[in-house]
Scaffold this motif. Structure first.
Motif, PDB file in Angstrom:
ATOM      1  N   ILE A   1      -4.338   2.318   8.191  1.00 58.01           N
ATOM      2  CA  ILE A   1      -4.396   2.155   6.737  1.00 58.01           C
ATOM      3  C   ILE A   1      -5.107   0.853   6.392  1.00 58.01           C
ATOM      4  CG2 ILE A   1      -3.012   2.003   4.635  1.00 58.01           C
ATOM      5  CD1 ILE A   1      -2.705   4.683   6.093  1.00 58.01           C
TER       6      ILE A   1
ATOM      7  N   GLY B   1       2.938   6.988   2.274  1.00 58.15           N
ATOM      8  CA  GLY B   1       2.305   8.298   2.221  1.00 58.15           C
ATOM      9  C   GLY B   1       2.494   8.990   0.890  1.00 58.15           C
ATOM     10  N   ILE B   2       2.811   8.218  -0.156  1.00 58.64           N
ATOM     11  CA  ILE B   2       3.027   8.813  -1.474  1.00 58.64           C
ATOM     12  C   ILE B   2       2.215   8.010  -2.486  1.00 58.64           C
ATOM     13  CG2 ILE B   2       4.732   9.421  -3.228  1.00 58.64           C
ATOM     14  CD1 ILE B   2       6.900   9.133  -1.059  1.00 58.64           C
ATOM     15  N   ALA B   3       1.252   8.674  -3.148  1.00 61.59           N
ATOM     16  CA  ALA B   3       0.482   7.986  -4.186  1.00 61.59           C
ATOM     17  C   ALA B   3       1.392   7.751  -5.393  1.00 61.59           C
ATOM     18  CB  ALA B   3      -0.721   8.828  -4.598  1.00 61.59           C
TER      19      ALA B   3
ATOM     20  N   PRO C   1       0.778  -1.242   0.000  1.00 67.04           N
ATOM     21  CA  PRO C   1       0.000   0.000   0.000  1.00 67.04           C
ATOM     22  C   PRO C   1       0.809   1.291   0.000  1.00 67.04           C
ATOM     23  CG  PRO C   1      -1.051  -1.566   1.448  1.00 67.04           C
ATOM     24  CD  PRO C   1       0.185  -2.225   0.932  1.00 67.04           C
ATOM     25  N   ASP C   2       0.570   2.114  -1.047  1.00 69.16           N
ATOM     26  CA  ASP C   2       1.235   3.424  -1.135  1.00 69.16           C
ATOM     27  C   ASP C   2       0.982   4.216   0.127  1.00 69.16           C
ATOM     28  OD1 ASP C   2       0.819   4.174  -4.620  1.00 69.16           O
ATOM     29  OD2 ASP C   2       0.064   2.412  -3.587  1.00 69.16           O
ATOM     30  N   ALA C   3      -0.186   3.977   0.721  1.00 71.30           N
ATOM     31  CA  ALA C   3      -0.606   4.774   1.868  1.00 71.30           C
ATOM     32  C   ALA C   3       0.358   4.659   3.040  1.00 71.30           C
ATOM     33  CB  ALA C   3      -2.011   4.362   2.298  1.00 71.30           C
TER      34      ALA C   3
END
Lengths: 386, 385
Positions: B124, B58-60, B53-55
């Motif tokens: 998340i 913290g960067i899409a 998960p990018d989350a």
């Protein structure tokens, strides 16, 4: 150039934002339709490839939910977080290994459930160097457009004429939801989003899903009499999204790199002679021009001249975006590239009712992963339909 | 089928909160792998990047952010994300990049930072569940694990002591791992008395959240012949996914794990994995998972996974060592990077370069496994020296 991997079936849904299907409903519909077209059951499918991005789908692991709706239960499912053409290229590579003979590529994206698309896009900006500026990332497209117009002395009016043509093409396309007969004034007087980018320069948002069923040549010949061969693929990332500003913004260098690889694989020496038409990512007006220049369809800076000329008409020598592109049909974020391939596939099968090119043989399709990226892909398709 | 070899490996230390950015972690791992392989970044044809998960970071579109740091500038670069299975799946993606003939030299990098979310990465995870049917029940990973662990203990007869022995084994193995986050010469009493989070899952049963990156270089056999470094062959790859809806598939199912393993074993022409696999890095985000996965991977009989540690079979000097480097429980769990760590530590063993973690005699055939999603993705790589 080898004819080893073919698209044997395709199905797609493209819906403007207001007409809502869930992502799972869209996926199921296109995968089932594509499979039914060639009489495939779930047991025939050896591998599934999907492309999506967690942040736009709104789930922390988006591909948890694609498995069931692609017939992927208890099968190898691979997921690329990349522009949708990478999904096709992944399927292509998987078949080339010899491990699989049929791969389902299920590519989708939705915008209708996103309240603030530009806020979402700002989360792709580097958190250390860029996000603290607190600006909507649309300024990146504005920078690129400004640089392009400056370097090549391209006028606002010329780019307006490009938009007019794309929207006019879309009027003939049943999926051309944003097709319209607009005038120069409609573009020039449209709202300024981030100078020089105006509202009409930006392709409207849409929801979309595309399924391609790829097969090895042996299998393809059993499944269909009209395989469309993937004869060249290429993709490249010019820089990281955190250093987009270190590239020459006037040019789509990433696409030139991708095209070099795809053309080499497909044995293309002169794109205007060796290829029949192009379907190219045009989610911004100036991007269409940068992209066709990077593909070698015209000289650098002459994109607007080419699009305005009869050469790029649907009945011209080298049609560009006969479908109307994203400007005419809507952009579906990560699936924009797959839509271009779907349109090119229809053209090659002579199924583009109302906007059919005469005798198309080969298509060049090009995609870009959107701001703030400098990543793109090229796929060459070849059809044999008499 | 075109043969593919692993010729370079590298990783960062796994820590709870790294001051390095995602890109900096990638750079460290990628540089080490290239140096280990003895090749320059310009010689690489393509880069495969894995991040869950990018989350967390913290960067899409995190893949796009780290391209330069992975040596991918101006190159074909693609990111894959299979949840927790990403690390080993990245190796599979790298495999088909080379086995397809499209590329000859591929750098695979897997990275994760789980420290950015506040107050905790668990926040998340809630976004993994179906928003209509499951999120209102407020599940989290620990609660789901408690369901599966309870069912596993019920079906197999596993005792808490036997499962705690997995924690003791892996934390103690990690003591000799210079990259490990939680090295500790743990005792069974310490494991048994650790705080219960969601019964029967207690703190000693869970791997930590971590920051880290791992990389490896994959090349074709023609390129491998010209390289001076040690080459380990990827003999088999497999991956499989199960439905996300637990209601349709049973809590303790591992059919998807078995299918991913069989795919790799078929390719590697392995008929008896219990005999032919000499070292297995089985994904162990929870103690019982090492046992459950071992059964799914056909490394023991169904229902016997919980006996492996307590009977000494999976100890470093046992018949089938599992996670001699400490696994996720001992070395840490930066999700995507943890999976590739399973591959890289297995390669070290096959090369005979695992130092104090070395299994003896040096194993000739090893397995790396990763698992993820809503307990639904499994990826396996089998290697031979």
């Amino acid at each position: 150039m080898e004819k080893n991997i073919a698209i044997v079936s395709s199905s797609y849904i493209l819906k403007p934002k207001e007409d809502v299907m869930s992502d799972r409903e869209m996926l199921y519909t296109v995968v089932k339709d594509a499979m039914d077209k060639v009489g495939l059951t779930r047991d025939d499918i050896k591998s599934i490839v999907t492309t999506d991005e967690d942040f736009t789908v709104g789930r922390a692991i988006a591909d948890e939910f694609t498995v069931d709706f692609c017939g992927g239960k208890l099968k190898p499912n691979a997921r690329m977080c990349a522009e949708s053409m990478l999904g096709l290229i992944t399927g292509f590579m998987q078949i080339k290994t010899g491990l699989f003979d049929v791969v389902v590529c299920a590519l989708y994206d939705k915008v209708s459930h996103i309240e603030h698309p530009y806020y979402l896009a700002s989360l792709s900006l580097d958190p250390v160097f860029e996000r603290p500026l607190g600006a909507s990332p649309i300024y990146i497209a504005a920078c690129e457009m400004r640089r392009y117009m400056y370097k090549y002395k391209v006028k606002r009016e010329d780019i307006a004429d490009v938009i007019i043509k794309m929207k006019k093409n879309a009027l003939k396309n049943k999926n051309g939801y944003f097709g319209a007969n607009i005038k120069r004034e409609d573009v020039i007087n449209s709202k300024v989003i981030s100078h020089p980018l105006q509202e009409q320069d930006i392709a409207p948002d849409a929801d979309g899903a595309v399924c391609f069923i790829l097969a090895s040549s042996k299998k393809a010949k059993k499944l269909t009499t009209t395989p469309v061969w993937i004869t060249g693929v290429g993709y490249s990332s010019q820089t990281a999204s955190s250093s987009w500003y270190t590239s020459e913004l006037a040019d789509a260098g990433y696409l030139k790199q991708a095209a070099t690889a795809a053309y080499r694989m497909a044995g293309i020496k002169n794109v205007l002679k060796d290829v029949s038409f192009a379907e190219v990512d045009d989610r911004f007006s100036y991007k269409l021009l940068q992209h066709i220049e990077a593909l070698g369809i015209c000289k650098e800076g002459e994109g607007a001249k080419f699009i305005k000329s009869k050469k790029s008409d649907i009945d011209g020598e080298f049609p560009v975006n006969p479908s109307g592109g994203a400007l005419g049909c809507g952009t579906t974020l990560t699936t924009c590239g797959a839509m271009r391939v779907a349109e090119a596939y229809n053209q090659l099968l002579k199924q583009a009712d109302g906007y059919q090119i005469k005798n198309p043989k080969r298509a060049v399709c090009a995609s870009w992963a959107g701001i703030p990226t400098r990543s793109g892909a090229v796929i060459i398709l070849e059809g044999e339909i008499k | 089928m075109r043969k593919v070899y692993i010729t370079g490996i590298g990783q960062t230390r796994f820590v709870s909160k790294s001051p390095l950015t995602s890109a900096e972690l990638c750079f460290e791992a990628a540089s080490k792998a290239l140096s280990d392989a003895g090749i320059e970044k310009d010689e690489i044809d393509a880069v495969v990047f894995g991040c869950a998960p990018d989350a967390f970071d913290g960067i899409a579109q995190i893949g796009e952010n780290v391209i330069d740091a992975c040596g991918g500038r101006g190159k074909p670069f693609v990111r894959n994300h299979f949840g927790g299975a990403t690390g080993v799946a990245s190796c599979c993606v790298g495999w088909w990049n080379v086995a397809s003939g499209v590329f000859d030299k591929v750098l695979v990098v897997a990275e994760q930072k789980m420290s950015p979310p506040t107050p905790h990465a668990q926040e998340i995870f809630i976004r993994n569940w179906d928003e209509m049917y499951h999120r209102p029940l407020l599940p989290n990973v620990v609660r789901m694990a408690s369901l599966e662990m309870t069912r596993y203990m019920y079906e197999s007869g596993a005792t808490k002591e036997a499962l705690c022995e997995v924690a003791v084994k892996n934390r103690t193995n990690a003591f000799y791992n210079p990259n490990a986050q939680l090295p500790k010469k743990m005792t069974l009493e310490e494991a048994l008395s650790s705080r219960v989070l969601t019964w029967p899952v207690s703190l000693s049963d869970i791997s930590p959240t971590s920051d880290g990156a791992v990389a490896c270089v994959l090349v074709s056999s023609d390129v491998a012949k010209k390289m001076k470094c040690k080459k380990i062959e990827i003999a088999g790859v497999g991956w499989c996914a199960e439905s996300v809806y637990w209601e349709t598939r049973g809590i303790s199912t591992y059919t998807y794990i078995e299918k991913s393993a069989r795919m790799a074993y078929d390719m590697a022409k392995i008929k008896s994995p219990q005999k032919e696999i000499k070292i297995a890095n089985v994904y162990d985000p929870f103690t019982y998972k090492e046992c459950h996965h071992a059964e799914g991977l056909l490394l023991c009989k169904k229902g016997d996974g919980w006996k492996l540690a307590i009977e000494g079979i999976s100890q470093k000097d046992g018949k089938l060592p599992i996670n001699p480097h400490g696994g996720l429980l001992g070395a840490g769990n930066p999700i995507a990077a943890a999976g590739l760590m399973q591959v890289v530590e297995m390669v070290k063993q096959l090369r005979g370069e695992a130092g104090e973690m070395q299994v003896k005699p040096v194993p000739s055939c090893g397995l790396a496994h990763a698992w993820g999603g809503l307990f639904q993705f499994s990826a396996v790589v089998v290697c031979r020296s």
